[in-house]
Design a protein around this motif. Structure first.
Motif, PDB file in Angstrom:
ATOM      1  N   ALA A  35       0.827  -1.205   0.000  1.00  0.00           N
ATOM      2  CA  ALA A  35       0.000   0.000   0.000  1.00  0.00           C
ATOM      3  C   ALA A  35       0.861   1.254   0.000  1.00  0.00           C
ATOM      4  N   GLU A  36       1.980   1.203   0.710  1.00  0.00           N
ATOM      5  CA  GLU A  36       2.851   2.380   0.807  1.00  0.00           C
ATOM      6  C   GLU A  36       3.594   2.679  -0.493  1.00  0.00           C
ATOM      7  N   LEU A  37       3.568   1.754  -1.433  1.00  0.00           N
ATOM      8  CA  LEU A  37       4.110   2.041  -2.766  1.00  0.00           C
ATOM      9  C   LEU A  37       3.216   3.001  -3.547  1.00  0.00           C
ATOM     10  N   ARG A  38       1.955   3.135  -3.126  1.00  0.00           N
ATOM     11  CA  ARG A  38       0.954   3.957  -3.810  1.00  0.00           C
ATOM     12  C   ARG A  38       0.861   3.591  -5.299  1.00  0.00           C
ATOM     13  N   PRO A  39       0.574   2.332  -5.596  1.00  0.00           N
ATOM     14  CA  PRO A  39       0.490   1.912  -6.997  1.00  0.00           C
ATOM     15  C   PRO A  39      -0.651   2.612  -7.726  1.00  0.00           C
ATOM     16  N   LYS A  40      -0.430   2.899  -8.994  1.00  0.00           N
ATOM     17  CA  LYS A  40      -1.456   3.538  -9.816  1.00  0.00           C
ATOM     18  C   LYS A  40      -2.446   2.524 -10.385  1.00  0.00           C
ATOM     19  N   LEU A  41      -1.994   1.273 -10.512  1.00  0.00           N
ATOM     20  CA  LEU A  41      -2.858   0.194 -10.994  1.00  0.00           C
ATOM     21  C   LEU A  41      -2.507  -1.067 -10.213  1.00  0.00           C
ATOM     22  N   VAL A  42      -3.498  -1.615  -9.509  1.00  0.00           N
ATOM     23  CA  VAL A  42      -3.302  -2.833  -8.728  1.00  0.00           C
ATOM     24  C   VAL A  42      -4.068  -3.968  -9.386  1.00  0.00           C
ATOM     25  N   LEU A  43      -3.365  -5.068  -9.637  1.00  0.00           N
ATOM     26  CA  LEU A  43      -3.957  -6.257 -10.253  1.00  0.00           C
ATOM     27  C   LEU A  43      -3.941  -7.377  -9.225  1.00  0.00           C
ATOM     28  N   PHE A  44      -5.112  -7.935  -8.964  1.00  0.00           N
ATOM     29  CA  PHE A  44      -5.316  -8.900  -7.889  1.00  0.00           C
ATOM     30  C   PHE A  44      -5.430 -10.323  -8.418  1.00  0.00           C
ATOM     31  N   LEU A  68      -6.156   1.334  -0.676  1.00  0.00           N
ATOM     32  CA  LEU A  68      -5.286   0.381   0.005  1.00  0.00           C
ATOM     33  C   LEU A  68      -4.698   1.002   1.268  1.00  0.00           C
ATOM     34  N   LEU A  69      -4.314   2.252   1.175  1.00  0.00           N
ATOM     35  CA  LEU A  69      -3.757   2.925   2.343  1.00  0.00           C
ATOM     36  C   LEU A  69      -4.777   3.000   3.477  1.00  0.00           C
ATOM     37  N   ARG A  70      -6.036   3.298   3.119  1.00  0.00           N
ATOM     38  CA  ARG A  70      -7.078   3.355   4.139  1.00  0.00           C
ATOM     39  C   ARG A  70      -7.303   1.992   4.767  1.00  0.00           C
ATOM     40  N   LEU A  71      -7.160   0.961   3.973  1.00  0.00           N
ATOM     41  CA  LEU A  71      -7.392  -0.398   4.479  1.00  0.00           C
ATOM     42  C   LEU A  71      -6.351  -0.804   5.516  1.00  0.00           C
ATOM     43  N   VAL A  72      -5.117  -0.422   5.295  1.00  0.00           N
ATOM     44  CA  VAL A  72      -4.044  -0.829   6.218  1.00  0.00           C
ATOM     45  C   VAL A  72      -3.898   0.150   7.379  1.00  0.00           C
ATOM     46  N   GLY A  73      -4.625   1.255   7.339  1.00  0.00           N
ATOM     47  CA  GLY A  73      -4.618   2.193   8.448  1.00  0.00           C
ATOM     48  C   GLY A  73      -3.365   3.003   8.545  1.00  0.00           C
TER      49      GLY A  73
END
Length: 209
Positions: free
Chosen positions: A183-192, A204-209
């Protein structure tokens, strides 16, 4: 296939986005379940395939790996600490009853891993990141210049971004640390591995707090 970024395509699934595989340049990333073999090879036939990478040693990600590697005569690569699990088709179970039950399920065909990947290795223009927790040797692929992240199952995005189910995760605390790192990488596109692509790094950042 669905183009997502330069050199990155998502293979079409059934149902869509439930269990994902990606073609990155000439490298297949993940291979779904054993029943996905025909669907995957139908989309890959006629394309140049140089290698196959598995993000982690769970049967819904290396399920068709043996068939793919045999059909296209390509090497299989995976995180170094997941090599034995894929080579022997015996994933390390998660703690508790659910993990014990899953370990008794019929597993995909085993296949030798030609290369154990580790932090900093390069794959098709992406950098390998060690992100253990969901499995002991889980890896992600990160392309810094345009912020594309293939995160495997470190995160799920089924309905909304979330952690993977604890009952299917080898070490939840370590996976939480891996979630924070990505999350701290601040990716512009995340593929799951599971779920739709995401173009909002703040979620993602909000999810990890």
């Amino acid at each position: 296939m669905r183009p997502l970024a330069p050199g990155v395509h998502q293979l079409l699934g059934r149902p869509p986005h439930m269990v994902n595989a990606y073609l990155v340049e000439d490298v297949l990333v993940d291979a779904g379940t054993p029943s996905a073999r025909k669907r995957i090879t139908r989309q890959l036939d006629g394309r140049a395939i140089a290698a196959h990478v598995v993000t982690h040693a769970h049967p819904d990600h290396f399920g068709s790996s043996h068939a793919v590697c045999e059909r296209y005569d390509v090497p299989l690569w995976a995180g170094a600490k997941d090599v034995e699990a894929i080579t022997t088709a015996t994933p390390v179970p998660s703690p508790g009853l659910a993990g014990s039950l899953l370990s008794r399920m019929k597993m995909p065909s085993p296949h030798p891993v030609a290369r154990g990947l580790g932090e900093g290795d390069e794959v098709a223009g992406f950098t390998v990141l060690d992100v253990p927790g969901h499995s002991p040797g889980h890896i992600a692929l990160w392309r810094d210049h345009d912020g594309v992240l293939i995160c495997g199952d470190v995160f799920f995005n089924v309905l909304r971004p979330s952690a993977p189910p604890k009952i299917l995760t080898f070490d939840d605390e370590r996976n939480r640390a891996s979630m924070r790192r990505l999350a701290e990488l601040r990716p512009k596109l995340v593929l799951f591995g599971h779920g739709r692509p995401l173009r909002d790094p703040d979620r993602l950042l909000r999810l990890v707090g």
